[in-house]
Design an enzyme around this catalytic site. Structure first.
Site, mmCIF file in Angstrom:
data_model
loop_
_atom_site.group_PDB
_atom_site.id
_atom_site.type_symbol
_atom_site.label_atom_id
_atom_site.label_comp_id
_atom_site.label_asym_id
_atom_site.label_seq_id
_atom_site.Cartn_x
_atom_site.Cartn_y
_atom_site.Cartn_z
ATOM 1 N N ARG A 1 33.928 60.008 65.358
ATOM 2 C CA ARG A 1 33.772 58.773 65.289
ATOM 3 C C ARG A 1 32.513 58.704 64.300
ATOM 4 N NH1 ARG A 1 32.415 56.857 70.993
ATOM 5 N NH2 ARG A 1 32.305 54.691 69.988
ATOM 6 N N ARG B 1 33.100 56.256 79.037
ATOM 7 C CA ARG B 1 34.324 56.004 77.968
ATOM 8 C C ARG B 1 34.888 57.139 77.671
ATOM 9 N NH1 ARG B 1 32.480 51.540 73.877
ATOM 10 N NH2 ARG B 1 33.723 52.728 72.561
ATOM 11 N N LYS C 1 24.660 48.505 68.629
ATOM 12 C CA LYS C 1 25.052 47.073 68.338
ATOM 13 C C LYS C 1 25.572 46.073 69.359
ATOM 14 C CE LYS C 1 28.775 49.033 66.093
ATOM 15 N NZ LYS C 1 28.327 50.199 66.665
ATOM 16 N N ARG D 1 25.774 56.905 78.039
ATOM 17 C CA ARG D 1 26.254 55.412 78.043
ATOM 18 C C ARG D 1 27.097 55.179 79.050
ATOM 19 N NH1 ARG D 1 28.777 51.978 73.001
ATOM 20 N NH2 ARG D 1 30.031 53.611 72.729
ATOM 21 N N ARG E 1 34.530 47.057 59.896
ATOM 22 C CA ARG E 1 34.429 48.585 59.788
ATOM 23 C C ARG E 1 34.839 49.048 58.353
ATOM 24 N NH1 ARG E 1 33.971 49.209 65.714
ATOM 25 N NH2 ARG E 1 33.051 50.939 66.138
HETATM 26 P P1 ADP Z 1 27.002 50.142 70.166
HETATM 27 O O1 ADP Z 1 27.616 48.962 70.409
HETATM 28 O O2 ADP Z 1 26.610 50.259 68.644
HETATM 29 O O3 ADP Z 1 28.207 51.458 70.205
HETATM 30 P P2 ADP Z 1 25.778 50.244 72.628
HETATM 31 O O4 ADP Z 1 24.858 49.002 72.478
HETATM 32 O O5 ADP Z 1 26.755 50.335 73.523
HETATM 33 O O6 ADP Z 1 26.136 50.754 71.290
HETATM 34 O O7 ADP Z 1 24.455 51.442 72.905
HETATM 35 C C1 ADP Z 1 24.904 53.006 73.088
HETATM 36 C C2 ADP Z 1 24.205 53.506 74.266
HETATM 37 O O8 ADP Z 1 22.654 53.489 73.917
HETATM 38 C C3 ADP Z 1 24.325 52.518 75.435
HETATM 39 O O9 ADP Z 1 24.185 53.490 76.723
HETATM 40 C C4 ADP Z 1 23.000 51.689 75.289
HETATM 41 O O10 ADP Z 1 22.596 51.401 76.758
HETATM 42 C C5 ADP Z 1 21.990 52.426 74.723
HETATM 43 N N1 ADP Z 1 20.909 52.011 73.921
HETATM 44 C C6 ADP Z 1 21.274 51.047 73.039
HETATM 45 N N2 ADP Z 1 20.035 50.690 72.346
HETATM 46 C C7 ADP Z 1 19.072 51.529 72.753
HETATM 47 C C8 ADP Z 1 17.759 51.611 72.126
HETATM 48 N N3 ADP Z 1 16.915 51.224 71.525
HETATM 49 N N4 ADP Z 1 17.267 52.943 72.666
HETATM 50 C C9 ADP Z 1 17.707 53.589 73.760
HETATM 51 N N5 ADP Z 1 19.294 53.526 74.234
HETATM 52 C C10 ADP Z 1 19.779 52.448 73.641
HETATM 53 P P1 ADP Z 2 31.149 51.592 69.457
HETATM 54 O O1 ADP Z 2 30.442 50.300 69.624
HETATM 55 O O2 ADP Z 2 30.806 52.586 70.319
HETATM 56 O O3 ADP Z 2 31.263 51.945 68.108
HETATM 57 P P2 ADP Z 2 33.743 49.963 69.652
HETATM 58 O O4 ADP Z 2 33.813 49.630 71.226
HETATM 59 O O5 ADP Z 2 33.005 49.198 68.666
HETATM 60 O O6 ADP Z 2 32.777 51.430 69.771
HETATM 61 O O7 ADP Z 2 34.843 50.610 69.199
HETATM 62 C C1 ADP Z 2 35.551 51.317 70.052
HETATM 63 C C2 ADP Z 2 36.954 51.830 69.132
HETATM 64 O O8 ADP Z 2 37.693 50.677 68.888
HETATM 65 C C3 ADP Z 2 36.752 52.305 67.881
HETATM 66 O O9 ADP Z 2 36.381 53.880 67.941
HETATM 67 C C4 ADP Z 2 37.835 52.064 67.086
HETATM 68 O O10 ADP Z 2 39.129 52.914 67.494
HETATM 69 C C5 ADP Z 2 38.361 50.712 67.705
HETATM 70 N N1 ADP Z 2 37.863 49.659 66.714
HETATM 71 C C6 ADP Z 2 36.740 48.719 67.205
HETATM 72 N N2 ADP Z 2 36.824 47.790 66.362
HETATM 73 C C7 ADP Z 2 37.443 48.020 65.203
HETATM 74 C C8 ADP Z 2 37.564 47.635 63.861
HETATM 75 N N3 ADP Z 2 36.972 46.665 63.478
HETATM 76 N N4 ADP Z 2 38.606 48.495 62.918
HETATM 77 C C9 ADP Z 2 39.164 49.447 63.517
HETATM 78 N N5 ADP Z 2 39.153 49.930 64.896
HETATM 79 C C10 ADP Z 2 38.431 49.265 65.632
#
Ligand code: ADP
Ligand code: ADP
Ligand code: ZN
Length: 214
Positions: free
Chosen positions: A171, A160, A13, A127, A88
């Site tokens: 998660r 992280r 995302k 990541r 979420r």
């Molecule tokens: P989210 O915001 O949904 O948690 P991220 O954008 O941070 O996800 O991506 C999670 C991890 O996977 C990061 O290390 C990112 O560089 C990697 N990643 C994102 N998209 C892809 C993809 N299409 N193929 C492989 N790795 C990816």
């Molecule tokens: P990822 O992209 O890997 O899912 P985020 O950076 O979006 O991780 O979120 C990290 C953490 O921040 C989540 O596991 C949650 O604890 C908190 N968080 C982020 N957005 C929300 C939301 N909309 N509602 C509740 N908790 C949230």
């Protein structure tokens, strides 16, 4: 255009939201980044959010919804925005709809990035996140130019705390229980578009733009 990004933790995302935001010239709003910056700055909100985040649980809706409502009321959101990591839960989605509908607006697209759980666990351990600007990298799939250093701002990259495998599983469970129902919610509104998130990043990006008619 008002977009939200849906998908499991690690689905991509943040990666895609940053690229789509640059393409559409709208702000990229990540609730996770907002909470992390509050933790870093030692605010009251950060102190409250930290315990939930470290445990892999969601921060309560009461702490989240008003924050987003305030953010999207700012001037830079007039031409649209991309929400990454919000909503979420169903109550969060309803709160967002309420704010938007009071202004005669709605979510134009909910972009669902579909990635199976097995692929997520492998992705998260690789990541790396910037401690300063929130940019994310992957040691294998998207490495920074210089190991351990952010390309964008030069700050340090870290794994992280909530990306440890034990917390990732929690998660994912939370995602299936509380966030996945939003797929149906936005499908019913006719706003849902789904892309295959297992493809390479550039292909996921192209697929999203195609679905948005860009
Ligand atoms: P989210 O915001 O949904 O948690 P991220 O954008 O941070 O996800 O991506 C999670 C991890 O996977 C990061 O290390 C990112 O560089 C990697 N990643 C994102 N998209 C892809 C993809 N299409 N193929 C492989 N790795 C990816
Ligand atoms: P990822 O992209 O890997 O899912 P985020 O950076 O979006 O991780 O979120 C990290 C953490 O921040 C989540 O596991 C949650 O604890 C908190 N968080 C982020 N957005 C929300 C939301 N909309 N509602 C509740 N908790 C949230
Ligand atoms: Zn950075």
């Amino acid at each position: 255009m008002k977009l939200i990004m849906l998908g499991a933790p690690g689905a991509g995302k943040g990666t895609q939201a940053a690229r789509v935001a640059a393409e559409l010239k709208v702000p990229h709003i990540s609730t996770g980044d907002i909470f992390r910056s509050n933790i870093k700055n030692g605010t009251e909100l950060g102190r409250k959010a930290k315990e939930y985040m470290d445990a892999g649980k969601l921060v309560p809706d009461e702490l989240t919804c008003d924050l987003v409502a305030d953010r999207i009321a700012q001037d830079d959101c007039k031409g649209g925005f991309i929400l990454d990591g919000f909503p979420r839960t169903i109550p969060q989605a309803e709160a967002l709809d309420k704010v938007l509908s009071s202004r005669g607006e709605k979510v134009d697209y909910a972009v669902n990035i579909d990635v199976p759980d097995a692929a997520i666990v492998a992705r998260m351990s690789g990541r790396r996140a910037c401690v300063s600007c929130g940019a994310t990298y992957h040691i294998e799939f998207n490495p920074p130019k210089k190991e351990g250093i952010c390309d964008v701002c030069g700050a340090e990259l870290i794994l992280r705390a909530d990306d440890k495998p034990e917390t990732v599983q929690t998660r994912l469970d939370v995602y299936h229980e509380q966030t996945q129902p939003l797929i149906d919610y936005y499908a019913k509104q006719g706003a849902l578009v789904t892309v295959d998130g297992t493809q390479p990043m550039d292909e996921v990006f192209a697929a999203i733009l195609a679905k948005l008619g860009k």
